[in-house]
Design a protein around this motif. Structure first.
Motif, PDB file in Angstrom:
ATOM      1  N   PHE A   1      33.051  53.444 -41.034  1.00  7.11           N
ATOM      2  CA  PHE A   1      32.267  52.350 -41.602  1.00  7.11           C
ATOM      3  C   PHE A   1      31.574  51.567 -40.492  1.00  7.11           C
ATOM      4  CE2 PHE A   1      31.665  48.051 -43.192  1.00  7.11           C
ATOM      5  CZ  PHE A   1      31.153  48.255 -44.467  1.00  7.11           C
ATOM      6  N   ALA A   2      32.318  51.210 -39.460  1.00 11.64           N
ATOM      7  CA  ALA A   2      31.759  50.450 -38.345  1.00 11.64           C
ATOM      8  C   ALA A   2      30.658  51.241 -37.640  1.00 11.64           C
ATOM      9  CB  ALA A   2      32.855  50.057 -37.362  1.00 11.64           C
ATOM     10  N   THR A   3      30.867  52.516 -37.447  1.00 13.55           N
ATOM     11  CA  THR A   3      29.860  53.358 -36.799  1.00 13.55           C
ATOM     12  C   THR A   3      28.621  53.488 -37.676  1.00 13.55           C
ATOM     13  OG1 THR A   3      31.583  54.592 -35.640  1.00 13.55           O
ATOM     14  CG2 THR A   3      29.436  55.663 -35.860  1.00 13.55           C
ATOM     15  N   LYS A   4      28.823  53.716 -38.960  1.00 12.18           N
ATOM     16  CA  LYS A   4      27.702  53.858 -39.903  1.00 12.18           C
ATOM     17  C   LYS A   4      26.794  52.636 -39.857  1.00 12.18           C
ATOM     18  CE  LYS A   4      26.816  54.178 -44.877  1.00 12.18           C
ATOM     19  NZ  LYS A   4      27.460  54.273 -46.198  1.00 12.18           N
TER      20      LYS A   4
ATOM     21  N   ASP B   1      26.738  50.338 -37.376  1.00 11.39           N
ATOM     22  CA  ASP B   1      26.466  49.917 -36.007  1.00 11.39           C
ATOM     23  C   ASP B   1      27.023  48.511 -35.724  1.00 11.39           C
ATOM     24  OD1 ASP B   1      25.485  50.196 -33.411  1.00 11.39           O
ATOM     25  OD2 ASP B   1      23.544  49.297 -33.917  1.00 11.39           O
ATOM     26  N   ILE B   2      28.301  48.330 -36.043  1.00  8.22           N
ATOM     27  CA  ILE B   2      28.960  47.049 -35.784  1.00  8.22           C
ATOM     28  C   ILE B   2      30.239  47.284 -34.984  1.00  8.22           C
ATOM     29  CG2 ILE B   2      28.035  45.832 -37.791  1.00  8.22           C
ATOM     30  CD1 ILE B   2      30.660  46.427 -39.264  1.00  8.22           C
ATOM     31  N   ALA B   3      30.566  46.310 -34.171  1.00 10.25           N
ATOM     32  CA  ALA B   3      31.855  46.324 -33.482  1.00 10.25           C
ATOM     33  C   ALA B   3      32.802  45.541 -34.382  1.00 10.25           C
ATOM     34  CB  ALA B   3      31.737  45.663 -32.122  1.00 10.25           C
ATOM     35  N   ALA B   4      33.788  46.237 -34.920  1.00  8.90           N
ATOM     36  CA  ALA B   4      34.654  45.589 -35.905  1.00  8.90           C
ATOM     37  C   ALA B   4      36.066  46.138 -35.828  1.00  8.90           C
ATOM     38  CB  ALA B   4      34.097  45.815 -37.308  1.00  8.90           C
ATOM     39  N   THR B   5      37.000  45.262 -36.119  1.00 11.36           N
ATOM     40  CA  THR B   5      38.392  45.686 -36.255  1.00 11.36           C
ATOM     41  C   THR B   5      38.603  46.157 -37.691  1.00 11.36           C
ATOM     42  OG1 THR B   5      39.152  43.519 -36.988  1.00 11.36           O
ATOM     43  CG2 THR B   5      39.103  43.908 -34.598  1.00 11.36           C
TER      44      THR B   5
ATOM     45  N   VAL C   1      36.418  45.101 -41.067  1.00 13.85           N
ATOM     46  CA  VAL C   1      35.877  46.058 -42.032  1.00 13.85           C
ATOM     47  C   VAL C   1      36.388  45.726 -43.435  1.00 13.85           C
ATOM     48  CG1 VAL C   1      35.882  48.482 -42.757  1.00 13.85           C
ATOM     49  CG2 VAL C   1      35.491  47.893 -40.348  1.00 13.85           C
ATOM     50  N   ALA C   2      37.650  45.407 -43.557  1.00 11.03           N
ATOM     51  CA  ALA C   2      38.213  45.042 -44.864  1.00 11.03           C
ATOM     52  C   ALA C   2      37.534  43.789 -45.411  1.00 11.03           C
ATOM     53  CB  ALA C   2      39.721  44.830 -44.755  1.00 11.03           C
ATOM     54  N   ARG C   3      37.318  42.807 -44.560  1.00  9.32           N
ATOM     55  CA  ARG C   3      36.636  41.564 -44.974  1.00  9.32           C
ATOM     56  C   ARG C   3      35.206  41.852 -45.417  1.00  9.32           C
ATOM     57  NH1 ARG C   3      33.096  38.849 -42.454  1.00  9.32           N
ATOM     58  NH2 ARG C   3      33.525  39.781 -40.437  1.00  9.32           N
ATOM     59  N   ILE C   4      34.498  42.683 -44.664  1.00  8.48           N
ATOM     60  CA  ILE C   4      33.115  43.028 -45.006  1.00  8.48           C
ATOM     61  C   ILE C   4      33.067  43.780 -46.333  1.00  8.48           C
ATOM     62  CG2 ILE C   4      31.157  44.468 -44.320  1.00  8.48           C
ATOM     63  CD1 ILE C   4      31.936  43.718 -41.369  1.00  8.48           C
ATOM     64  N   ARG C   5      33.980  44.706 -46.512  1.00  6.49           N
ATOM     65  CA  ARG C   5      34.005  45.458 -47.776  1.00  6.49           C
ATOM     66  C   ARG C   5      34.295  44.550 -48.966  1.00  6.49           C
ATOM     67  NH1 ARG C   5      36.707  51.037 -45.765  1.00  6.49           N
ATOM     68  NH2 ARG C   5      34.739  52.112 -45.456  1.00  6.49           N
ATOM     69  N   ARG C   6      35.180  43.592 -48.778  1.00  3.60           N
ATOM     70  CA  ARG C   6      35.459  42.638 -49.870  1.00  3.60           C
ATOM     71  C   ARG C   6      34.203  41.830 -50.192  1.00  3.60           C
ATOM     72  NH1 ARG C   6      40.247  42.007 -46.977  1.00  3.60           N
ATOM     73  NH2 ARG C   6      39.496  40.050 -46.077  1.00  3.60           N
ATOM     74  N   ALA C   7      33.478  41.409 -49.167  1.00  2.00           N
ATOM     75  CA  ALA C   7      32.237  40.652 -49.383  1.00  2.00           C
ATOM     76  C   ALA C   7      31.205  41.512 -50.113  1.00  2.00           C
ATOM     77  CB  ALA C   7      31.680  40.156 -48.052  1.00  2.00           C
ATOM     78  N   LEU C   8      31.094  42.769 -49.720  1.00  2.00           N
ATOM     79  CA  LEU C   8      30.173  43.671 -50.413  1.00  2.00           C
ATOM     80  C   LEU C   8      30.572  43.827 -51.876  1.00  2.00           C
ATOM     81  CD1 LEU C   8      29.709  46.467 -47.723  1.00  2.00           C
ATOM     82  CD2 LEU C   8      28.006  44.781 -48.443  1.00  2.00           C
ATOM     83  N   ASP C   9      31.855  43.999 -52.137  1.00  2.00           N
ATOM     84  CA  ASP C   9      32.329  44.135 -53.515  1.00  2.00           C
ATOM     85  C   ASP C   9      32.030  42.886 -54.334  1.00  2.00           C
ATOM     86  OD1 ASP C   9      33.236  46.718 -53.096  1.00  2.00           O
ATOM     87  OD2 ASP C   9      35.328  46.108 -52.767  1.00  2.00           O
ATOM     88  N   ARG C  10      32.204  41.711 -53.715  1.00  2.00           N
ATOM     89  CA  ARG C  10      31.888  40.464 -54.429  1.00  2.00           C
ATOM     90  C   ARG C  10      30.394  40.402 -54.751  1.00  2.00           C
ATOM     91  NH1 ARG C  10      35.619  38.345 -50.674  1.00  2.00           N
ATOM     92  NH2 ARG C  10      33.920  37.592 -49.371  1.00  2.00           N
TER      93      ARG C  10
ATOM     94  N   ASN D   1      26.880  37.389 -48.143  1.00  2.00           N
ATOM     95  CA  ASN D   1      26.411  38.177 -47.000  1.00  2.00           C
ATOM     96  C   ASN D   1      27.566  38.431 -46.038  1.00  2.00           C
ATOM     97  OD1 ASN D   1      25.086  39.371 -44.861  1.00  2.00           O
ATOM     98  ND2 ASN D   1      23.872  37.577 -44.337  1.00  2.00           N
ATOM     99  N   PRO D   2      27.879  39.705 -45.789  1.00  2.00           N
ATOM    100  CA  PRO D   2      29.029  40.012 -44.945  1.00  2.00           C
ATOM    101  C   PRO D   2      28.784  39.793 -43.455  1.00  2.00           C
ATOM    102  CG  PRO D   2      27.969  42.031 -45.644  1.00  2.00           C
ATOM    103  CD  PRO D   2      27.272  40.900 -46.351  1.00  2.00           C
TER     104      PRO D   2
END
Length: 104
Positions: free
Chosen positions: A8-11, A13-17, A21-30, A62-63
């Motif tokens: 997910f992070a590579t796709k 282009d983010i530096a993420a733990t 990634v879990a936080r971003i995915r939750r934001a996307l789902d919301r 916005n994530p």
């Protein structure tokens, strides 16, 4: 970090733990849930009147800090179950938020 989180992070282009990634995915789902609430999923185009609600939901969920990168992430990860017309409509309604890409 799990392979899924790494991919997910590579796709995107983010530096993420893994937690990021879990936080971003939750934001996307919301965000996706908010879109579905504004205009139920159907094999039709989303009408113009729903555009403000879609853009407002994006601003709220916005994530990432950058609008354009966040929009690109939203577009890349849209639910596969959404019909093409519906997906195209979401892209259309979010397109004004890509202004910083065009004018940078």
């Amino acid at each position: 970090m799990t392979k899924t989180s790494e991919a997910f992070a590579t796709k995107h282009d983010i530096a993420a733990t893994a937690e990021d990634v879990a936080r971003i995915r939750r934001a996307l789902d919301r965000f996706y849930t908010a879109v579905e609430t504004a205009e139920p999923v159907a094999d039709t185009y989303i009408q113009i009147h729903a555009g403000d609600a879609i853009r407002s939901a994006f601003t709220k969920h916005n994530p990432l800090s950058g609008q354009a990168h966040g929009v690109s992430m939203v577009l890349a990860d849209m639910p596969e179950t959404w019909p093409p017309k519906y997906r195209a409509s979401v892209a259309f309604h979010l397109s004004p938020l890509l202004d910083e890409v065009i004018n940078s």
